[in-house]
Design a protein around this motif. Sequence first.
Motif, PDB file in Angstrom:
ATOM      1  N   LEU A   1      -6.732  32.266  31.423  1.00  0.00           N
ATOM      2  CA  LEU A   1      -6.038  31.209  30.670  1.00  0.00           C
ATOM      3  C   LEU A   1      -4.851  30.656  31.482  1.00  0.00           C
ATOM      4  CD1 LEU A   1      -5.502  29.693  27.969  1.00  0.00           C
ATOM      5  CD2 LEU A   1      -4.267  31.687  27.197  1.00  0.00           C
ATOM      6  N   LYS A   2      -4.061  31.584  32.045  1.00  0.00           N
ATOM      7  CA  LYS A   2      -2.879  31.194  32.832  1.00  0.00           C
ATOM      8  C   LYS A   2      -3.283  30.342  34.033  1.00  0.00           C
ATOM      9  CE  LYS A   2       1.173  33.454  34.780  1.00  0.00           C
ATOM     10  NZ  LYS A   2       1.769  34.770  35.090  1.00  0.00           N
ATOM     11  N   LYS A   3      -4.333  30.814  34.711  1.00  0.00           N
ATOM     12  CA  LYS A   3      -4.798  30.134  35.916  1.00  0.00           C
ATOM     13  C   LYS A   3      -5.294  28.710  35.579  1.00  0.00           C
ATOM     14  CE  LYS A   3      -8.207  30.777  39.455  1.00  0.00           C
ATOM     15  NZ  LYS A   3      -9.606  31.029  39.356  1.00  0.00           N
ATOM     16  N   ALA A   4      -6.084  28.638  34.518  1.00  0.00           N
ATOM     17  CA  ALA A   4      -6.672  27.341  34.137  1.00  0.00           C
ATOM     18  C   ALA A   4      -5.601  26.349  33.718  1.00  0.00           C
ATOM     19  CB  ALA A   4      -7.683  27.553  33.013  1.00  0.00           C
ATOM     20  N   VAL A   5      -4.610  26.813  32.936  1.00  0.00           N
ATOM     21  CA  VAL A   5      -3.539  25.920  32.467  1.00  0.00           C
ATOM     22  C   VAL A   5      -2.722  25.412  33.665  1.00  0.00           C
ATOM     23  CG1 VAL A   5      -1.380  25.841  31.155  1.00  0.00           C
ATOM     24  CG2 VAL A   5      -3.423  26.844  30.136  1.00  0.00           C
ATOM     25  N   ASN A   6      -2.468  26.304  34.595  1.00  0.00           N
ATOM     26  CA  ASN A   6      -1.708  25.899  35.789  1.00  0.00           C
ATOM     27  C   ASN A   6      -2.478  24.879  36.627  1.00  0.00           C
ATOM     28  OD1 ASN A   6       0.466  27.458  35.160  1.00  0.00           O
ATOM     29  ND2 ASN A   6      -0.233  29.229  36.348  1.00  0.00           N
ATOM     30  N   GLU A   7      -3.805  25.033  36.655  1.00  0.00           N
ATOM     31  CA  GLU A   7      -4.636  24.152  37.491  1.00  0.00           C
ATOM     32  C   GLU A   7      -4.780  22.740  36.925  1.00  0.00           C
ATOM     33  OE1 GLU A   7      -8.519  25.659  38.425  1.00  0.00           O
ATOM     34  OE2 GLU A   7      -7.649  27.243  39.666  1.00  0.00           O
ATOM     35  N   ILE A   8      -5.118  22.649  35.647  1.00  0.00           N
ATOM     36  CA  ILE A   8      -5.449  21.315  35.108  1.00  0.00           C
ATOM     37  C   ILE A   8      -4.508  20.814  34.014  1.00  0.00           C
ATOM     38  CG2 ILE A   8      -7.927  21.341  35.674  1.00  0.00           C
ATOM     39  CD1 ILE A   8      -8.309  22.155  32.682  1.00  0.00           C
ATOM     40  N   GLY A   9      -3.559  21.591  33.635  1.00  0.00           N
ATOM     41  CA  GLY A   9      -2.626  21.179  32.585  1.00  0.00           C
ATOM     42  C   GLY A   9      -3.116  21.637  31.222  1.00  0.00           C
ATOM     43  N   SER A  10      -2.176  21.824  30.321  1.00  0.00           N
ATOM     44  CA  SER A  10      -2.527  22.454  29.042  1.00  0.00           C
ATOM     45  C   SER A  10      -3.388  21.551  28.154  1.00  0.00           C
ATOM     46  CB  SER A  10      -1.279  22.891  28.300  1.00  0.00           C
ATOM     47  OG  SER A  10      -0.500  21.757  28.007  1.00  0.00           O
ATOM     48  N   LEU A  11      -3.066  20.233  28.087  1.00  0.00           N
ATOM     49  CA  LEU A  11      -3.810  19.350  27.181  1.00  0.00           C
ATOM     50  C   LEU A  11      -5.284  19.267  27.573  1.00  0.00           C
ATOM     51  CD1 LEU A  11      -3.498  17.489  24.681  1.00  0.00           C
ATOM     52  CD2 LEU A  11      -3.340  15.601  26.285  1.00  0.00           C
ATOM     53  N   LYS A  12      -5.512  19.060  28.875  1.00  0.00           N
ATOM     54  CA  LYS A  12      -6.902  18.959  29.359  1.00  0.00           C
ATOM     55  C   LYS A  12      -7.650  20.254  29.102  1.00  0.00           C
ATOM     56  CE  LYS A  12      -7.465  15.585  33.034  1.00  0.00           C
ATOM     57  NZ  LYS A  12      -7.540  15.400  34.475  1.00  0.00           N
ATOM     58  N   TYR A  13      -6.947  21.349  29.408  1.00  0.00           N
ATOM     59  CA  TYR A  13      -7.580  22.660  29.223  1.00  0.00           C
ATOM     60  C   TYR A  13      -7.922  22.885  27.745  1.00  0.00           C
ATOM     61  CZ  TYR A  13      -8.025  27.646  28.527  1.00  0.00           C
ATOM     62  OH  TYR A  13      -8.475  28.875  28.121  1.00  0.00           O
ATOM     63  N   ASN A  14      -6.943  22.601  26.877  1.00  0.00           N
ATOM     64  CA  ASN A  14      -7.151  22.831  25.435  1.00  0.00           C
ATOM     65  C   ASN A  14      -8.291  21.982  24.897  1.00  0.00           C
ATOM     66  OD1 ASN A  14      -5.047  24.594  25.364  1.00  0.00           O
ATOM     67  ND2 ASN A  14      -3.549  23.085  24.671  1.00  0.00           N
ATOM     68  N   LEU A  15      -8.301  20.718  25.343  1.00  0.00           N
ATOM     69  CA  LEU A  15      -9.323  19.797  24.849  1.00  0.00           C
ATOM     70  C   LEU A  15     -10.729  20.250  25.284  1.00  0.00           C
ATOM     71  CD1 LEU A  15      -9.333  17.256  23.132  1.00  0.00           C
ATOM     72  CD2 LEU A  15      -9.414  15.908  25.222  1.00  0.00           C
ATOM     73  N   SER A  16     -10.861  20.624  26.551  1.00  0.00           N
ATOM     74  CA  SER A  16     -12.176  21.082  27.031  1.00  0.00           C
ATOM     75  C   SER A  16     -12.600  22.339  26.292  1.00  0.00           C
ATOM     76  CB  SER A  16     -12.180  21.409  28.524  1.00  0.00           C
ATOM     77  OG  SER A  16     -11.178  20.792  29.175  1.00  0.00           O
ATOM     78  N   LYS A  17     -11.651  23.228  26.099  1.00  0.00           N
ATOM     79  CA  LYS A  17     -11.954  24.489  25.414  1.00  0.00           C
ATOM     80  C   LYS A  17     -12.386  24.200  23.967  1.00  0.00           C
ATOM     81  CE  LYS A  17     -11.041  29.069  26.132  1.00  0.00           C
ATOM     82  NZ  LYS A  17     -11.515  29.779  27.294  1.00  0.00           N
ATOM     83  N   TYR A  18     -11.699  23.243  23.333  1.00  0.00           N
ATOM     84  CA  TYR A  18     -12.000  22.891  21.938  1.00  0.00           C
ATOM     85  C   TYR A  18     -13.414  22.329  21.830  1.00  0.00           C
ATOM     86  CZ  TYR A  18     -11.312  20.937  17.241  1.00  0.00           C
ATOM     87  OH  TYR A  18     -11.424  20.646  15.909  1.00  0.00           O
ATOM     88  N   VAL A  19     -13.735  21.383  22.721  1.00  0.00           N
ATOM     89  CA  VAL A  19     -15.074  20.765  22.691  1.00  0.00           C
ATOM     90  C   VAL A  19     -16.151  21.807  22.992  1.00  0.00           C
ATOM     91  CG1 VAL A  19     -16.554  19.022  23.778  1.00  0.00           C
ATOM     92  CG2 VAL A  19     -14.181  18.488  23.294  1.00  0.00           C
ATOM     93  N   ALA A  20     -15.867  22.669  23.981  1.00  0.00           N
ATOM     94  CA  ALA A  20     -16.846  23.704  24.346  1.00  0.00           C
ATOM     95  C   ALA A  20     -17.079  24.658  23.176  1.00  0.00           C
ATOM     96  CB  ALA A  20     -16.355  24.472  25.567  1.00  0.00           C
ATOM     97  N   THR A  21     -15.996  25.035  22.496  1.00  0.00           N
ATOM     98  CA  THR A  21     -16.118  25.931  21.332  1.00  0.00           C
ATOM     99  C   THR A  21     -16.959  25.263  20.251  1.00  0.00           C
ATOM    100  OG1 THR A  21     -13.882  26.662  21.797  1.00  0.00           O
ATOM    101  CG2 THR A  21     -14.773  27.283  19.672  1.00  0.00           C
ATOM    102  N   PHE A  22     -16.648  23.989  20.014  1.00  0.00           N
ATOM    103  CA  PHE A  22     -17.340  23.222  18.976  1.00  0.00           C
ATOM    104  C   PHE A  22     -18.849  23.192  19.257  1.00  0.00           C
ATOM    105  CE2 PHE A  22     -18.980  19.332  17.129  1.00  0.00           C
ATOM    106  CZ  PHE A  22     -18.395  19.313  15.880  1.00  0.00           C
ATOM    107  N   ILE A  23     -19.207  22.867  20.478  1.00  0.00           N
ATOM    108  CA  ILE A  23     -20.635  22.742  20.821  1.00  0.00           C
ATOM    109  C   ILE A  23     -21.339  24.094  20.756  1.00  0.00           C
ATOM    110  CG2 ILE A  23     -22.243  22.169  22.711  1.00  0.00           C
ATOM    111  CD1 ILE A  23     -20.292  19.907  23.477  1.00  0.00           C
ATOM    112  N   SER A  24     -20.734  25.112  21.375  1.00  0.00           N
ATOM    113  CA  SER A  24     -21.423  26.410  21.407  1.00  0.00           C
ATOM    114  C   SER A  24     -21.532  26.994  19.994  1.00  0.00           C
ATOM    115  CB  SER A  24     -20.718  27.374  22.349  1.00  0.00           C
ATOM    116  OG  SER A  24     -19.402  27.562  21.932  1.00  0.00           O
ATOM    117  N   SER A  25     -20.508  26.816  19.172  1.00  0.00           N
ATOM    118  CA  SER A  25     -20.553  27.356  17.803  1.00  0.00           C
ATOM    119  C   SER A  25     -21.613  26.648  16.976  1.00  0.00           C
ATOM    120  CB  SER A  25     -19.197  27.199  17.120  1.00  0.00           C
ATOM    121  OG  SER A  25     -18.207  27.777  17.900  1.00  0.00           O
ATOM    122  N   GLY A  26     -21.711  25.330  17.149  1.00  0.00           N
ATOM    123  CA  GLY A  26     -22.742  24.579  16.431  1.00  0.00           C
ATOM    124  C   GLY A  26     -24.131  25.030  16.844  1.00  0.00           C
TER     125      GLY A  26
END
Lengths: 193, 284
Positions: B105-130
Motif C-alpha cells: 500500500l505504501k509503495k503504491a501510494v508513493n508511486e502513483i498518488g493516493s487518489l489514483k491508487y484509491n480509485l483503481s483499487k475501488y474499481v478493481a474491488t467493485f469488478i471482482s466482487s461483482g
Amino acid sequence: MTKRIIISVLSVVLVIVYAIRVYHINSATYYPIIQKYKVGEEVPIEDDFFNTSNENMNGYSVTVLGTELLTKDEFRKKYNAFDKNILEFSDYVYLVRVRFRNATNKLGENAGINLRQYIIQNLSYINYIECDAYSYVNDFDVLSFSLRYDSDKEVVIPFGIYNGHIDVEKFITGHPELVVSLYPHKKTIKLYD
Amino acid sequence: MSNLRKEIKRSIKNKFFYISCIIGIILSLICVFEAVKDYSDYAVSLEEVEMINLNPLVSTLSAYTLWIGGGESNLYSTMMFLMLPLLVSLPYAWSYCSDRKNGYLKKAVNEIGSLKYNLSKYVATFISSGLVIAIPLIINLLSVLMFVPAITPDSVYDIYYGVFSYNFLGDVFYTVPILYDLIYILMIFLFCGLIGCLGYSFAVLFKSRILAVISPSALLLLIHYKKQYIGSFDFEISTISFLSSATNLFYNIKTVIIEAVILFVFTFIICVLRKEKNISEEIK
C-alpha cells in the motif's frame, strides 16, 4: 499460436454442442399450443378447457362481437349503476360483447360456460370478470350457464381496469386478448386490429 | 490506466477470489442438481395429470423459474445468498489488509498518488466482487437451460411467478424472459460490487482483517433478521432477501436503488475521497 488455435476450436465446438443440447431439450418438450382468433370469428372450444376436462365445453363456441371502453362514471350513468360498491377498485370498464353457441353439446346441465374463468390478457396484465358490474350490463346475473342444444346467447362481459395495474392507454394500444381456453390448446381472441 | 489494469488483475488473480468463486460455483451447481430433480419429478407427474385430464400448468415450471434466480428457493440457494456478503467481501477486504501489512500500500501510494491508487483499487474491488457472484449465477443459468426447457412464462399464471403487470420489467418477463434474467444478473453484479466495496471500506476503517471481512456480512445479516421490525409487506429492506431472486429484486426496485446509492456514497467517500493524511496514518 497452435495453443490459441486449439483453444478457439474447442470453444466453438463447446458452443455448438451447448446449442444443440439446449435445442434438443426444448424441442422434446410439450408446449401449450396457442391458437389466436379474430373478432367476429367463431371459436369452437372442442375438447379444450381451463382447469379440467370435466368442464365439458365440446360443442360450444365463442364469438366476440365487439368491445367498448367506458370510464367508471360513464358506466354508472349508462347502466344506472350507482351502488358505491360497483367498480370500487376500477377506473375504467372494458366491455366485451360475446355470443356463446351450443351447436352439438347434448350434455345439458352437465356442461356449459363458466364466465369466472374467462380472462382478459395483455402481455403481463390479466384480469377476470367484474362480477358486480355483470348484472347491470346483462338482463341476468348468472355467471355459469348451460345452453340448450342448437341455441345461442349474447352476453356482455365487464372487466374492471385499475390505473395502478395498467395504464389504460397502454391497455388499449397494446394487444388485449380474451382467453377462452387454456389446455391442451390455449385459445385466445385478439381484441385489437 | 495501467495501474487500474494491474489492480483488476491482482484482484482476480488472487486465491481469495478463487476460493469465493469456487464456493459460489459449487453451491450453484448443487442448485442445478436440485432444479433438474424437481423438473424430473414434475415430468413424471405429468403423465398422471394427463390421465385425469387436468391442466398441467406446463409453463409454471421451466428453466426461468427453476434456476437459482427464479424464486424456487432451496437449502443451497438460501445458503448461497446468506453467504453472499461474506463471499463478496472476502477477497478484497482480506487482501487490502495484507497490502497494508506487507508494505504494498505504501509503495503504491508513493508511486502513483493516493487518489489514483484509491480509485483503481475501488474499481478493481467493485469488478471482482461483482464477478464473485455473477459467475456462479451465469453458470447456474446456463446449466439449468441444458436440462430444463425454457418455456416462456404465461401471465395467466402470474400468481405462480409473482410477477404482475405493475412490477418493474413485468412485460419483459412475459415476452423475453432471458433478458429479464440477464438484467437481474447485471443488477446483482452491480450490487455485489458495492457490497465488496463495503468490505473494502471496513478494511480501511478497521485494522483487523477478520473484522473487515466479517463486518459487511454481520451488518447485512443483522438487517435481514431484524427486518420484520422495520420492514413491511410492501417494503423489503433486507439486501439478502431482495437479491435472492429476480422477482424480489424487481419488486423492490426502489429500495434497491436507494440502498445502492447509499452504499455507493458511503464506500466512495471512505475508500476514494479519504484524505491523504488518513492514508499516511493507516500506513504507519
